[in-house]
Design a protein around this motif. Structure first.
Motif, PDB file in Angstrom:
ATOM      1  N   MET A   1     -10.768  -9.943   9.851  1.00  0.00           N
ATOM      2  CA  MET A   1     -11.234  -8.662   9.358  1.00  0.00           C
ATOM      3  C   MET A   1     -11.352  -8.722   7.835  1.00  0.00           C
ATOM      4  O   MET A   1     -10.476  -9.216   7.153  1.00  0.00           O
ATOM      5  N   GLU A   2     -12.443  -8.184   7.343  1.00  0.00           N
ATOM      6  CA  GLU A   2     -12.625  -8.087   5.896  1.00  0.00           C
ATOM      7  C   GLU A   2     -11.691  -7.012   5.342  1.00  0.00           C
ATOM      8  O   GLU A   2     -11.264  -6.117   6.054  1.00  0.00           O
ATOM      9  N   ASN A   3     -11.402  -7.093   4.072  1.00  0.00           N
ATOM     10  CA  ASN A   3     -10.555  -6.081   3.427  1.00  0.00           C
ATOM     11  C   ASN A   3     -11.119  -4.682   3.555  1.00  0.00           C
ATOM     12  O   ASN A   3     -10.366  -3.716   3.609  1.00  0.00           O
ATOM     13  N   THR A   4     -12.434  -4.550   3.596  1.00  0.00           N
ATOM     14  CA  THR A   4     -13.031  -3.219   3.657  1.00  0.00           C
ATOM     15  C   THR A   4     -12.691  -2.510   4.965  1.00  0.00           C
ATOM     16  O   THR A   4     -12.807  -1.299   5.042  1.00  0.00           O
ATOM     17  N   GLY A   5     -12.258  -3.229   5.991  1.00  0.00           N
ATOM     18  CA  GLY A   5     -11.920  -2.609   7.267  1.00  0.00           C
ATOM     19  C   GLY A   5     -10.446  -2.313   7.455  1.00  0.00           C
ATOM     20  O   GLY A   5     -10.053  -1.760   8.480  1.00  0.00           O
ATOM     21  N   LEU A   6      -9.614  -2.649   6.494  1.00  0.00           N
ATOM     22  CA  LEU A   6      -8.171  -2.479   6.659  1.00  0.00           C
ATOM     23  C   LEU A   6      -7.736  -1.040   6.917  1.00  0.00           C
ATOM     24  O   LEU A   6      -6.752  -0.802   7.601  1.00  0.00           O
ATOM     25  N   PHE A   7      -8.443  -0.077   6.374  1.00  0.00           N
ATOM     26  CA  PHE A   7      -8.033   1.313   6.510  1.00  0.00           C
ATOM     27  C   PHE A   7      -8.884   2.108   7.499  1.00  0.00           C
ATOM     28  O   PHE A   7      -8.748   3.320   7.587  1.00  0.00           O
ATOM     29  N   THR A   8      -9.740   1.422   8.242  1.00  0.00           N
ATOM     30  CA  THR A   8     -10.549   2.107   9.239  1.00  0.00           C
ATOM     31  C   THR A   8      -9.637   2.784  10.261  1.00  0.00           C
ATOM     32  O   THR A   8      -8.700   2.178  10.772  1.00  0.00           O
ATOM     33  N   GLY A   9      -9.905   4.057  10.518  1.00  0.00           N
ATOM     34  CA  GLY A   9      -9.108   4.818  11.468  1.00  0.00           C
ATOM     35  C   GLY A   9      -7.802   5.359  10.898  1.00  0.00           C
ATOM     36  O   GLY A   9      -7.008   5.945  11.621  1.00  0.00           O
ATOM     37  N   LYS A  10      -7.564   5.169   9.623  1.00  0.00           N
ATOM     38  CA  LYS A  10      -6.302   5.586   9.014  1.00  0.00           C
ATOM     39  C   LYS A  10      -6.487   6.603   7.894  1.00  0.00           C
ATOM     40  O   LYS A  10      -5.530   6.960   7.222  1.00  0.00           O
ATOM     41  N   SER A  11      -7.704   7.074   7.683  1.00  0.00           N
ATOM     42  CA  SER A  11      -7.972   7.914   6.521  1.00  0.00           C
ATOM     43  C   SER A  11      -7.230   9.247   6.566  1.00  0.00           C
ATOM     44  O   SER A  11      -6.768   9.731   5.532  1.00  0.00           O
ATOM     45  N   ASP A  12      -7.094   9.862   7.733  1.00  0.00           N
ATOM     46  CA  ASP A  12      -6.359  11.131   7.818  1.00  0.00           C
ATOM     47  C   ASP A  12      -4.894  10.935   7.440  1.00  0.00           C
ATOM     48  O   ASP A  12      -4.339  11.722   6.670  1.00  0.00           O
ATOM     49  N   ASP A  13      -4.268   9.894   8.004  1.00  0.00           N
ATOM     50  CA  ASP A  13      -2.869   9.624   7.673  1.00  0.00           C
ATOM     51  C   ASP A  13      -2.713   9.242   6.212  1.00  0.00           C
ATOM     52  O   ASP A  13      -1.748   9.652   5.555  1.00  0.00           O
ATOM     53  N   TYR A  14      -3.636   8.472   5.694  1.00  0.00           N
ATOM     54  CA  TYR A  14      -3.582   8.060   4.288  1.00  0.00           C
ATOM     55  C   TYR A  14      -3.625   9.283   3.378  1.00  0.00           C
ATOM     56  O   TYR A  14      -2.806   9.421   2.459  1.00  0.00           O
ATOM     57  N   ALA A  15      -4.560  10.181   3.645  1.00  0.00           N
ATOM     58  CA  ALA A  15      -4.698  11.380   2.813  1.00  0.00           C
ATOM     59  C   ALA A  15      -3.464  12.275   2.928  1.00  0.00           C
ATOM     60  O   ALA A  15      -3.062  12.916   1.960  1.00  0.00           O
ATOM     61  N   ARG A  16      -2.867  12.292   4.084  1.00  0.00           N
ATOM     62  CA  ARG A  16      -1.724  13.183   4.325  1.00  0.00           C
ATOM     63  C   ARG A  16      -0.398  12.633   3.796  1.00  0.00           C
ATOM     64  O   ARG A  16       0.425  13.369   3.266  1.00  0.00           O
ATOM     65  N   PHE A  17      -0.184  11.324   3.945  1.00  0.00           N
ATOM     66  CA  PHE A  17       1.138  10.760   3.658  1.00  0.00           C
ATOM     67  C   PHE A  17       1.230   9.887   2.416  1.00  0.00           C
ATOM     68  O   PHE A  17       2.323   9.595   1.958  1.00  0.00           O
ATOM     69  N   ARG A  18       0.112   9.457   1.863  1.00  0.00           N
ATOM     70  CA  ARG A  18       0.150   8.585   0.687  1.00  0.00           C
ATOM     71  C   ARG A  18       0.675   9.363  -0.497  1.00  0.00           C
ATOM     72  O   ARG A  18       0.150  10.412  -0.850  1.00  0.00           O
ATOM     73  N   PRO A  19       1.744   8.896  -1.109  1.00  0.00           N
ATOM     74  CA  PRO A  19       2.254   9.608  -2.284  1.00  0.00           C
ATOM     75  C   PRO A  19       1.249   9.586  -3.427  1.00  0.00           C
ATOM     76  O   PRO A  19       0.413   8.691  -3.518  1.00  0.00           O
ATOM     77  N   SER A  20       1.358  10.555  -4.288  1.00  0.00           N
ATOM     78  CA  SER A  20       0.483  10.623  -5.451  1.00  0.00           C
ATOM     79  C   SER A  20       0.981   9.652  -6.514  1.00  0.00           C
ATOM     80  O   SER A  20       1.879   8.851  -6.268  1.00  0.00           O
ATOM     81  N   TYR A  21       0.413   9.753  -7.665  1.00  0.00           N
ATOM     82  CA  TYR A  21       0.768   8.892  -8.787  1.00  0.00           C
ATOM     83  C   TYR A  21       1.461   9.742  -9.857  1.00  0.00           C
ATOM     84  O   TYR A  21       1.142  10.915 -10.017  1.00  0.00           O
TER      85      TYR A  21
END
Length: 79
Positions: A1-21
């Motif tokens: 898998m290319e790096n561009t596909g690593l987050f496919t299907g995970k965008s909702d969780d990423y937006a919800r749980f990824r801490p800010s900076y």
């Protein structure tokens, strides 16, 4: 898998749980950047981009993953 596909299907969780900076990180970047234009490469869902928009007049975001880019466009339309 290319790096561009690593987050496919995970965008909702990423937006919800990824801490800010930390604000200090944006202040540090602002203090070392003379211009008002910035490129956020690998912008994901726009968490970092939102912070950059508070300190820079023009922010261009680039996100290669279609699912993450779609979530980005939902959260930050027009950027």
């Amino acid at each position: 898998m290319e790096n561009t596909g690593l987050f496919t299907g995970k965008s909702d969780d990423y937006a919800r749980f990824r801490p800010s900076y930390p604000a200090e990180a944006i202040d540090w970047l602002r203090s070392r950047t003379a211009g008002e234009r910035l490129l956020d490469a690998g912008a994901g869902t726009g968490i970092f981009t939102q912070l950059l928009l508070k300190k820079f007049a023009h922010v261009t975001a680039l996100e290669p993953n279609p699912a993450m880019r779609e979530k980005f466009n939902q959260l930050l339309p027009g950027i």
